[in-house]
Motif scaffolding. Structure first.
Motif, PDB file in Angstrom:
ATOM      1  N   LEU A 637      39.057  43.759  43.089  1.00 44.29           N
ATOM      2  CA  LEU A 637      38.221  44.643  42.279  1.00 44.29           C
ATOM      3  C   LEU A 637      38.077  44.188  40.830  1.00 44.29           C
ATOM      4  O   LEU A 637      37.282  44.763  40.084  1.00 44.29           O
ATOM      5  CB  LEU A 637      38.787  46.065  42.293  1.00 44.29           C
ATOM      6  N   GLY A 638      38.839  43.191  40.413  1.00 42.40           N
ATOM      7  CA  GLY A 638      38.817  42.782  39.009  1.00 42.40           C
ATOM      8  C   GLY A 638      37.448  42.316  38.544  1.00 42.40           C
ATOM      9  O   GLY A 638      36.905  42.823  37.556  1.00 42.40           O
ATOM     10  N   LEU A 639      36.865  41.348  39.269  1.00 41.90           N
ATOM     11  CA  LEU A 639      35.576  40.820  38.849  1.00 41.90           C
ATOM     12  C   LEU A 639      34.443  41.807  39.133  1.00 41.90           C
ATOM     13  O   LEU A 639      33.454  41.837  38.397  1.00 41.90           O
ATOM     14  CB  LEU A 639      35.306  39.481  39.538  1.00 41.90           C
ATOM     15  N   SER A 640      34.570  42.592  40.199  1.00 40.18           N
ATOM     16  CA  SER A 640      33.537  43.598  40.455  1.00 40.18           C
ATOM     17  C   SER A 640      33.532  44.635  39.335  1.00 40.18           C
ATOM     18  O   SER A 640      32.490  45.135  38.927  1.00 40.18           O
ATOM     19  CB  SER A 640      33.749  44.266  41.812  1.00 40.18           C
ATOM     20  N   MET A 641      34.726  44.989  38.818  1.00 43.53           N
ATOM     21  CA  MET A 641      34.804  45.906  37.692  1.00 43.53           C
ATOM     22  C   MET A 641      34.156  45.277  36.458  1.00 43.53           C
ATOM     23  O   MET A 641      33.389  45.929  35.731  1.00 43.53           O
ATOM     24  CB  MET A 641      36.259  46.262  37.389  1.00 43.53           C
ATOM     25  N   ALA A 642      34.433  43.991  36.220  1.00 46.08           N
ATOM     26  CA  ALA A 642      33.818  43.303  35.080  1.00 46.08           C
ATOM     27  C   ALA A 642      32.302  43.307  35.208  1.00 46.08           C
ATOM     28  O   ALA A 642      31.576  43.559  34.233  1.00 46.08           O
ATOM     29  CB  ALA A 642      34.342  41.868  34.996  1.00 46.08           C
ATOM     30  N   TYR A 643      31.820  43.056  36.416  1.00 47.52           N
ATOM     31  CA  TYR A 643      30.382  43.064  36.675  1.00 47.52           C
ATOM     32  C   TYR A 643      29.787  44.437  36.336  1.00 47.52           C
ATOM     33  O   TYR A 643      28.770  44.540  35.638  1.00 47.52           O
ATOM     34  CB  TYR A 643      30.140  42.730  38.148  1.00 47.52           C
ATOM     35  N   GLY A 644      30.439  45.503  36.817  1.00 43.98           N
ATOM     36  CA  GLY A 644      29.929  46.853  36.579  1.00 43.98           C
ATOM     37  C   GLY A 644      29.920  47.217  35.112  1.00 43.98           C
ATOM     38  O   GLY A 644      28.969  47.827  34.614  1.00 43.98           O
ATOM     39  N   ILE A 645      30.972  46.849  34.395  1.00 50.40           N
ATOM     40  CA  ILE A 645      31.049  47.177  32.964  1.00 50.40           C
ATOM     41  C   ILE A 645      29.948  46.460  32.190  1.00 50.40           C
ATOM     42  O   ILE A 645      29.275  47.049  31.338  1.00 50.40           O
ATOM     43  CB  ILE A 645      32.443  46.818  32.414  1.00 50.40           C
ATOM     44  N   VAL A 646      29.755  45.176  32.478  1.00 55.29           N
ATOM     45  CA  VAL A 646      28.720  44.404  31.775  1.00 55.29           C
ATOM     46  C   VAL A 646      27.340  45.000  32.040  1.00 55.29           C
ATOM     47  O   VAL A 646      26.519  45.174  31.134  1.00 55.29           O
ATOM     48  CB  VAL A 646      28.767  42.920  32.192  1.00 55.29           C
ATOM     49  N   LYS A 647      27.076  45.334  33.311  1.00 54.46           N
ATOM     50  CA  LYS A 647      25.788  45.929  33.659  1.00 54.46           C
ATOM     51  C   LYS A 647      25.590  47.265  32.965  1.00 54.46           C
ATOM     52  O   LYS A 647      24.497  47.602  32.505  1.00 54.46           O
ATOM     53  CB  LYS A 647      25.684  46.104  35.181  1.00 54.46           C
ATOM     54  N   GLN A 648      26.683  48.064  32.875  1.00 53.65           N
ATOM     55  CA  GLN A 648      26.590  49.366  32.235  1.00 53.65           C
ATOM     56  C   GLN A 648      26.295  49.230  30.743  1.00 53.65           C
ATOM     57  O   GLN A 648      25.750  50.133  30.125  1.00 53.65           O
ATOM     58  CB  GLN A 648      27.887  50.145  32.460  1.00 53.65           C
ATOM     59  N   HIS A 649      26.642  48.100  30.176  1.00 53.25           N
ATOM     60  CA  HIS A 649      26.348  47.833  28.756  1.00 53.25           C
ATOM     61  C   HIS A 649      24.971  47.197  28.570  1.00 53.25           C
ATOM     62  O   HIS A 649      24.631  46.771  27.457  1.00 53.25           O
ATOM     63  CB  HIS A 649      27.413  46.902  28.162  1.00 53.25           C
ATOM     64  N   GLY A 650      24.177  47.121  29.654  1.00 42.17           N
ATOM     65  CA  GLY A 650      22.844  46.536  29.549  1.00 42.17           C
ATOM     66  C   GLY A 650      22.868  45.030  29.465  1.00 42.17           C
ATOM     67  O   GLY A 650      21.905  44.416  28.993  1.00 42.17           O
ATOM     68  N   GLY A 651      23.969  44.415  29.920  1.00 42.72           N
ATOM     69  CA  GLY A 651      24.103  42.963  29.837  1.00 42.72           C
ATOM     70  C   GLY A 651      24.008  42.284  31.187  1.00 42.72           C
ATOM     71  O   GLY A 651      23.667  42.892  32.207  1.00 42.72           O
TER      72      GLY A 651
END
Length: 811
Positions: A637-651
């Motif tokens: 879940l580490g990289l999937s969490m990173a993916y979600g956070i970046v997307k949530q920041h519009g990145g």
């Protein structure tokens, strides 16, 4: 409607009906007169008549009368295919009476610019029928304020529309009668004459018809008694002299052999024309004469030349088309193929493709069974459209095609061949796969959000009571070890839930302008503990501040997860390079890479020199629960969490890797013009006790009892409430002594935010902390929170709660 209005309308109608000559004038005069009377009858500024084209796709104003200016005009056009429901309404014979042309569903499709340009607010539109078919409309357009139409006005409008329809019917009847007269004359001309030139001749012309004169552009007197050679050039196109060739054809015809041949004639004006001649022997009063027919085929020759050019044109299209064009046998061999088809399959020429491919299904289809499905559908339907085929190029590369094809049969219905076109859709299929992947990820996020609330409540109780047990067990008691394991497991479960919510972009974020370089510097201090001493970290940060709108805690989670991923890729140690820079993504970049909105971005790059990844691993690297580690070594879940956070920041986040050559993660975060705020300092947790009074509102009894116990254990006085309404009652009774509200967000009867809003009316400076186990999107949908309010999410340890209470009370 007043009596005066009614009297005026009756006078207008009477004058129109009693005049007696309405339908005896020309069409335009009749229409103008009806419009002028109509504008006075219904008191509208603009009255007009519009006519549809044959397809009802365009409508043209054939007459407009503006009452205040007493002016007639015409010619404005509208594309009626842009407002089909309006036309359909009239086609059903219905009158449209719209009080507000912008909001009425029957007129809302009409371009607003038309109404705005003329100041039209309301209208009545009446259909005009000719021969039982919708032919046009009569419009009564009111300028200025909105106008409500009476039934009498609608009735009058319909009556005037009927008069216009009668004008159209009369005009149409006149046109038909005129066309019939012209048609009768045309057929009489055909009957009396012929499109072929007729001659009676020996070696000279004895007689001819009018058509012959027309062909030669002269009179009968110019033809009679003259030789055909006088109307011919010196030589024919085959090189023979005209005199010699004419003698041969005449001699053969006189011997009883009918002749048919092409001939180059010269008209009286000197223009050369192509003709077709037929010579037949006639016996007239025992005298041999020739009956000749002459057809001017100059135009036919021009058509043949045009057809030849058209064939060359279509051959050019075939050769230069970007789509593959083919004809194949039923057995699976190419009959024809264009260069585009050869290029698609990786062959140098159509000839190489045709000669090399002897079995289309086996050589070109990724799955030969798909060829059988293609043929089965062709035979069943006779044609196929958009049939998708996974194919192989000459070099083995796999790609996707969309086929449009049909069967060509002979006169007996037997299949001769298949023909069609192929278009490469590899890029489209990739986009479809991305969409499916996105939908799958959304489903996982929905699942995570659905269980988060109940799961977080359960974890809060587990963690809380575990901490209670620790507080009541002596330090030397062996049970402490077991309880510590329970707390650790609860925290891991909490981390798991948060990771899923981060991936699904359902976490609540607290955004503020922060300097990305500062975030990296702070995280770098902790990397040594995460990475170990055998991994060297080098940072190359931008000289300029990179200010992004971010939740600093979540971005730190991204940094730590990327660092952990790098450590796992470098089991024997290595080098991790972290870089930041400013860049601008333009539209060309977005088109090339398939993502990114144009603008300024901060680029964060993580590069390790570890084992790297193959292409298949990279395709799944951001999916939740995907991991290359051994069982029990990681959740994935580490990289999937990173993916979600970046997307949530519009990145955007990308990964580049090759086996044995390391891995690079690139993160793009939009820059902001706002000034950065300092990162929050760690809260001093040395002193957690307090003496203040807290109003606690929580509908879950287990959590409420647990929270109350902890707060009272650390010195606070607690007043309980079971929901929002109960909280307001408790505050009304004890408001003077309450220092802080601790409210659950979602509660029955009244939610926490609504209760807080009511309390603020009594005590505007009341401090509050909200607690929730729901996901961010649920909270936002219910409209219960706004920026700037304190909120913490379940599960939360009792000590974290005490820290937050102390921080808010001390602010």
């Amino acid at each position: 409607m007043t009596d005066e209005d009614l009297k005026m309308q009756n006078e207008l109608l009477t004058s129109l009906i009693l005049k007696g000559d309405l339908f005896f004038k020309d069409f335009e005069s009749n229409i103008k007169r009806i419009l002028e009377i109509s504008s006075e009858l219904i008191q509208t500024e603009r009255v007009s008549v519009w006519k549809y084209n044959q397809a009802l796709s365009e409508i043209t104003c054939i007459e407009l009368y503006e009452r205040s200016l007493k002016r007639h005009s015409k010619g404005e056009k509208l594309v009626s295919s842009d407002f089909p429901s309006y036309t359909a309404y009239h086609a059903n014979g219905k009158v449209i009476a719209a009080e507000d042309v912008f909001s009425d569903h029957r007129t809302s499709q009409i371009p607003w610019e038309y109404f705005q340009k003329h100041g039209i607010a309301s209208l009545i539109d009446v259909p005009i029928y000719v021969g039982g078919k919708l032919s046009g409309i009569m419009c009564f357009e009111h300028v200025g304020a909105k106008r409500q139409w009476s039934l009498t006005e609608e009735s009058h409008a319909l009556m005037m529309g009927i008069l216009v329809s009668l004008c159209f019917e009369i005009e149409e009847r006149k046109r038909v009668e005129s066309a019939l007269r012209e048609s009768e004359l045309w057929y009489r001309t055909i009957f009396e004459g012929s499109s072929e030139g007729f001659f009676i001749m020996t070696d000279l012309f004895l007689d001819c018809n009018e058509q012959a004169c027309k062909i030669f552009r002269c009179s009968k007197e110019d033809i009679m008694g003259h030789s055909p050679i006088e109307f011919s050039p010196e030589f024919q196109p085959d090189g023979r002299s005209s005199a010699e060739a004419a003698r041969e054809y005449t001699k053969s015809a006189m011997s009883g052999k009918p002749q048919r041949f092409y001939w180059k004639h010269k008209r009286k004006d000197g223009i050369l024309i192509d003709t077709e001649i037929s010579l037949t022997l006639l016996d007239v009063e025992k005298r041999n004469i020739l009956f000749a027919t002459l057809i001017d085929i100059t135009e036919k020759r021009h058509i043949e030349e045009s057809l030849k050019k058209a064939e060359e044109k279509y051959r050019s299209i075939f050769e230069n088309s970007m789509e593959g064009i083919f004809q194949t046998t039923a057995e699976g061999r190419f009959i024809t193929a264009n260069p585009a088809l050869a290029r698609m399959y990786g062959y140098d020429s159509p000839e190489e493709l045709i000669s090399s491919v002897t079995n289309i299904g086996r050589q070109l289809y990724y799955d030969p069974k798909r060829r059988l499905e293609f043929l089965a559908e062709l035979k069943k339907e006779g044609s196929v459209r958009g049939f998708e085929i996974k194919s192989r190029r000459k070099n083995g590369e796999v790609f996707w095609l969309s086929a449009n094809a049909k069967i060509i049969c002979d006169e007996k219905g037997k299949i001769k061949y298949y023909e069609g076109m192929l278009q490469e859709i590899t890029d489209r299929k990739k986009l479809e796969e991305q969409l499916k992947h996105s939908q799958k990820m959304e489903a996982i996020g929905t699942l995570a959000g659905g269980v988060a609330h109940d799961f977080n409540n359960i974890l809060t109780v587990i963690m809380g009571y575990a901490h209670l047990m620790l507080l009541n067990i002596k330090s030397e008691d062996p049970m402490r070890q077991y309880i510590s394991h329970i707390i650790a497991a609860s925290e891991k479960a909490s981390s798991l839930t948060n990771s899923l919510l981060a991936f699904s972009r359902k976490q609540m974020m607290s955004l503020s302008p922060v300097n990305l370089n500062e975030l990296v510097r702070n995280a770098e201090k902790i990397f040594t503990r995460i990475l170990g001493e055998d991994v060297e970290v080098q940072t190359f940060l931008s000289e300029n501040d990179l200010i992004v709108m971010a939740d600093s805690n979540q971005i730190e989670h991204v940094l730590f997860n990327l660092a952990t991923n790098a450590r796992d890729a470098m089991q024997e140690g290595g080098l991790l390079i972290i870089e930041t820079e400013r860049l601008y993504l333009n539209e060309e970049y977005a088109k090339t890479h398939g993502y990114g909105k144009p603008g300024a971005y901060a680029l964060l790059t993580f590069s390790d020199f570890g084992c790297g990844m193959d292409k298949k691993t990279m395709e799944n690297i951001f999916e939740p629960f995907f991991t290359t580690k051994e069982p029990s070594k990681g959740t994935g879940l580490g990289l999937s969490m990173a993916y979600g956070i970046v997307k949530q920041h519009g990145g955007y986040i990308n990964v580049y890797s090759e086996p044995g050559k390391g891995t690079t993660f690139k993160i793009y975060l939009p820059l902001t013009e706002q000034k950065a705020v300092s990162l929050p300092s760690p809260i001093n947790t040395a002193e957690l006790t307090g003496k203040e009074t807290i109003l606690l509102a929580e509908d879950d009894a287990n959590i409420r009892n647990l929270t109350k116990f902890f707060l009272e254990k650390y010195g606070y006085r607690v007043i309980e409430a079971v929901d929002g309404e109960d909280a307001i009652e408790r505050f009304t009774e004890n408001g003077d002594m309450i220092d802080l509200l601790l409210f659950d967000v979602i509660m029955p009867k009244m939610n926490g935010k609504a209760a807080y809003d009511e309390i603020k009316k009594i005590k505007p400076d009341m401090k509050v902390i909200f607690i929730s186990g729901y996901t961010a999107n649920v909270i936002h949908k219910k409209g219960v929170l706004e920026e700037g309010l304190n909120i913490i999410f379940k599960p939360i340890s009792p000590f974290k709660l005490l820290e937050e209470i102390r921080r808010v009370l001390s602010t």
